[in-house]
Design a protein around this motif. Structure first.
Motif, PDB file in Angstrom:
ATOM      1  N   ARG A 164       0.831  -1.215   0.000  1.00  0.00           N
ATOM      2  CA  ARG A 164       0.000   0.000   0.000  1.00  0.00           C
ATOM      3  C   ARG A 164       0.861   1.259   0.000  1.00  0.00           C
ATOM      4  O   ARG A 164       0.530   2.248  -0.650  1.00  0.00           O
ATOM      5  CB  ARG A 164      -0.908  -0.013   1.218  1.00  0.00           C
ATOM      6  N   TYR A 165       2.002   1.202   0.731  1.00  0.00           N
ATOM      7  CA  TYR A 165       2.876   2.374   0.821  1.00  0.00           C
ATOM      8  C   TYR A 165       4.107   2.251  -0.072  1.00  0.00           C
ATOM      9  O   TYR A 165       5.047   3.040   0.059  1.00  0.00           O
ATOM     10  CB  TYR A 165       3.299   2.584   2.287  1.00  0.00           C
ATOM     11  N   HIS A 166       4.125   1.265  -0.958  1.00  0.00           N
ATOM     12  CA  HIS A 166       5.211   1.087  -1.939  1.00  0.00           C
ATOM     13  C   HIS A 166       6.565   0.878  -1.272  1.00  0.00           C
ATOM     14  O   HIS A 166       7.590   1.398  -1.735  1.00  0.00           O
ATOM     15  CB  HIS A 166       5.282   2.297  -2.886  1.00  0.00           C
ATOM     16  N   ILE A 167       6.585   0.098  -0.180  1.00  0.00           N
ATOM     17  CA  ILE A 167       7.822  -0.167   0.546  1.00  0.00           C
ATOM     18  C   ILE A 167       8.308  -1.570   0.195  1.00  0.00           C
ATOM     19  O   ILE A 167       7.775  -2.565   0.675  1.00  0.00           O
ATOM     20  CB  ILE A 167       7.608  -0.052   2.069  1.00  0.00           C
ATOM     21  N   GLN A 168       9.316  -1.653  -0.669  1.00  0.00           N
ATOM     22  CA  GLN A 168       9.837  -2.958  -1.050  1.00  0.00           C
ATOM     23  C   GLN A 168      10.637  -3.598   0.087  1.00  0.00           C
ATOM     24  O   GLN A 168      10.555  -4.795   0.323  1.00  0.00           O
ATOM     25  CB  GLN A 168      10.741  -2.850  -2.283  1.00  0.00           C
ATOM     26  N   SER A 169      11.436  -2.792   0.781  1.00  0.00           N
ATOM     27  CA  SER A 169      12.264  -3.282   1.877  1.00  0.00           C
ATOM     28  C   SER A 169      12.581  -2.112   2.798  1.00  0.00           C
ATOM     29  O   SER A 169      12.125  -0.992   2.583  1.00  0.00           O
ATOM     30  CB  SER A 169      13.561  -3.903   1.343  1.00  0.00           C
ATOM     31  N   THR A 170      13.380  -2.389   3.820  1.00  0.00           N
ATOM     32  CA  THR A 170      13.769  -1.306   4.734  1.00  0.00           C
ATOM     33  C   THR A 170      14.703  -0.307   4.053  1.00  0.00           C
ATOM     34  O   THR A 170      14.912   0.786   4.569  1.00  0.00           O
ATOM     35  CB  THR A 170      14.470  -1.881   5.983  1.00  0.00           C
ATOM     36  N   TRP A 171      15.259  -0.682   2.896  1.00  0.00           N
ATOM     37  CA  TRP A 171      16.165   0.192   2.164  1.00  0.00           C
ATOM     38  C   TRP A 171      15.567   0.708   0.856  1.00  0.00           C
ATOM     39  O   TRP A 171      16.173   1.562   0.205  1.00  0.00           O
ATOM     40  CB  TRP A 171      17.468  -0.549   1.836  1.00  0.00           C
ATOM     41  N   GLU A 172      14.427   0.195   0.462  1.00  0.00           N
ATOM     42  CA  GLU A 172      13.862   0.576  -0.829  1.00  0.00           C
ATOM     43  C   GLU A 172      12.409   1.042  -0.691  1.00  0.00           C
ATOM     44  O   GLU A 172      11.592   0.377  -0.054  1.00  0.00           O
ATOM     45  CB  GLU A 172      13.921  -0.612  -1.792  1.00  0.00           C
ATOM     46  N   TYR A 173      12.135   2.156  -1.330  1.00  0.00           N
ATOM     47  CA  TYR A 173      10.802   2.739  -1.274  1.00  0.00           C
ATOM     48  C   TYR A 173      10.441   3.293  -2.647  1.00  0.00           C
ATOM     49  O   TYR A 173      11.205   4.063  -3.236  1.00  0.00           O
ATOM     50  CB  TYR A 173      10.755   3.861  -0.218  1.00  0.00           C
ATOM     51  N   PHE A 177      16.194   3.580  -4.026  1.00  0.00           N
ATOM     52  CA  PHE A 177      17.015   3.221  -2.879  1.00  0.00           C
ATOM     53  C   PHE A 177      16.903   4.346  -1.861  1.00  0.00           C
ATOM     54  O   PHE A 177      17.442   5.423  -2.046  1.00  0.00           O
ATOM     55  CB  PHE A 177      18.463   3.046  -3.329  1.00  0.00           C
ATOM     56  N   ASP A 178      16.156   4.099  -0.789  1.00  0.00           N
ATOM     57  CA  ASP A 178      15.866   5.157   0.171  1.00  0.00           C
ATOM     58  C   ASP A 178      15.792   4.595   1.577  1.00  0.00           C
ATOM     59  O   ASP A 178      14.972   3.732   1.863  1.00  0.00           O
ATOM     60  CB  ASP A 178      14.519   5.812  -0.156  1.00  0.00           C
ATOM     61  N   MET A 179      16.628   5.105   2.462  1.00  0.00           N
ATOM     62  CA  MET A 179      16.526   4.704   3.869  1.00  0.00           C
ATOM     63  C   MET A 179      16.473   5.960   4.721  1.00  0.00           C
ATOM     64  O   MET A 179      16.897   7.023   4.319  1.00  0.00           O
ATOM     65  CB  MET A 179      17.719   3.839   4.296  1.00  0.00           C
ATOM     66  N   GLY A 180      15.953   5.818   5.941  1.00  0.00           N
ATOM     67  CA  GLY A 180      15.861   6.977   6.818  1.00  0.00           C
ATOM     68  C   GLY A 180      14.457   7.528   6.831  1.00  0.00           C
ATOM     69  O   GLY A 180      13.476   6.823   6.579  1.00  0.00           O
ATOM     70  N   ASP A 181      14.312   8.816   7.140  1.00  0.00           N
ATOM     71  CA  ASP A 181      12.999   9.437   7.265  1.00  0.00           C
ATOM     72  C   ASP A 181      12.249   9.489   5.940  1.00  0.00           C
ATOM     73  O   ASP A 181      11.041   9.692   5.909  1.00  0.00           O
ATOM     74  CB  ASP A 181      13.142  10.861   7.828  1.00  0.00           C
ATOM     75  N   ARG A 182      12.954   9.305   4.816  1.00  0.00           N
ATOM     76  CA  ARG A 182      12.278   9.319   3.519  1.00  0.00           C
ATOM     77  C   ARG A 182      11.521   8.022   3.269  1.00  0.00           C
ATOM     78  O   ARG A 182      10.680   7.947   2.382  1.00  0.00           O
ATOM     79  CB  ARG A 182      13.304   9.568   2.405  1.00  0.00           C
ATOM     80  N   ASN A 183      11.865   6.980   4.018  1.00  0.00           N
ATOM     81  CA  ASN A 183      11.164   5.709   3.891  1.00  0.00           C
ATOM     82  C   ASN A 183       9.999   5.715   4.882  1.00  0.00           C
ATOM     83  O   ASN A 183      10.215   5.765   6.094  1.00  0.00           O
ATOM     84  CB  ASN A 183      12.120   4.554   4.208  1.00  0.00           C
ATOM     85  N   PRO A 184       8.759   5.659   4.401  1.00  0.00           N
ATOM     86  CA  PRO A 184       7.614   5.782   5.307  1.00  0.00           C
ATOM     87  C   PRO A 184       7.459   4.638   6.303  1.00  0.00           C
ATOM     88  O   PRO A 184       6.601   4.691   7.178  1.00  0.00           O
ATOM     89  CB  PRO A 184       6.418   5.851   4.351  1.00  0.00           C
TER      90      PRO A 184
END
Length: 275
Positions: A164-173, A177-184
């Motif tokens: 639903r939130y397009h979160i593939q993994s804890t490192w991918e959004y 490739f996105d980690m930190g506050d940019r990853n919901p």
């Protein structure tokens, strides 16, 4: 002569009693970069505020016993105090609705009066564990994720919520490739949240106890509730080459209730497109 000597002795005693007791000076904990985690010894302001309707409220003191991660901005030297940013780590979704942290706030009171070095008793606390085995293929995408928060909750995210939130993994959004506050993942409400009643650590085995089960994790039911067993299987790494760049992945494998999970804790590359 005796009376005079007695008077001198009594005067000396009175003078000694009037002097303040010696106080041990606080030791600055920022003399090196090795202090990674601390426990609060007495309430202190370190950038924490109330949150009201999504907006920052008034300053509040961080209570005694709180565990914090450290980022030393300026190491102590030449008699000057260190400057440190203290980071709360992963907090439960419920608590984050009421507390806001200013990560730009730096304290100069990073000493033994307010803090003491702390070694994490439950090593997986603050980690993001994802179901399955580490792979570079899309097979890892949208597999369930759970974490153990610093305030003692297990938060579980089902695949449906991750999609639903397009979160593939804890490192991918959202295919980036996105980690930190940019990853919901760090901001959305978990599918399930359970308070950990207690935990036991025996070498690389961690036993977590709950009053209620978590649908999606295999727990063992006992007389006093449910137990989740997490076994640390060790660290792994893989280097992937695609000329002219290289990509380094580091992760730890786990067995969680006899299901495979992993925690990716590092990614490194000389590819400038990732910077």
């Amino acid at each position: 002569m005796i009376k005079k000597g007695l008077l001198v002795m009594m005067a000396s005693m009175a003078l000694g009693l009037s002097l303040p007791l010696s106080i041990h000076a606080a030791t600055d904990l920022g003399t090196s970069y090795h202090t990674k985690c601390v426990e609060v010894k007495r309430p202190i302001f370190i950038g924490e505020y109330t949150k009201v309707n999504g907006h920052r409220g008034h300053r509040i003191l961080t209570p005694k016993g709180t565990i914090l991660f450290t980022f030393i901005n300026k190491k102590a030297k030449n008699g000057r105090s260190s400057r440190v940013t203290l980071i709360p780590g992963i907090l439960s979704y419920h608590k984050k609705q009421h507390v806001s942290w200013s990560l730009s706030y730096q304290t100069t009171h990073f000493n033994t009066t307010y803090f003491k070095p702390y070694k994490m008793k439950l090593p997986i606390r603050n980690d993001q564990l994802q179901a399955g085995r580490f792979t570079l293929s899309a097979a890892k995408d949208y597999q369930p994720i759970f974490n153990i928060t610093m305030d003692g909750y297990l938060q579980y995210y089902r695949s449906s919520k991750l999609k639903r939130y397009h979160i593939q993994s804890t490192w991918e959004y959202d295919n980036k490739f996105d980690m930190g506050d940019r990853n919901p993942l760090f901001t959305i409400k978990p599918s399930v949240s359970r308070k950990i009643q207690k935990f036991v650590v025996k070498k690389n085995n961690y036993y977590l106890y709950f009053h209620h089960p978590v649908d999606g994790l295999r727990m063992k039911k006992g007389h006093y509730g449910y137990r989740l067993t997490v076994k640390n299987l060790g660290k792994r790494h893989k280097v992937f080459y695609e000329k002219p760049y290289s990509y380094l992945y580091r992760w730890t494998d786990f067995q969680v209730g006899k299901q495979p999970f992993y925690y990716q804790w590092m990614f490194g590359t000389d590819d400038p497109s990732y910077l």
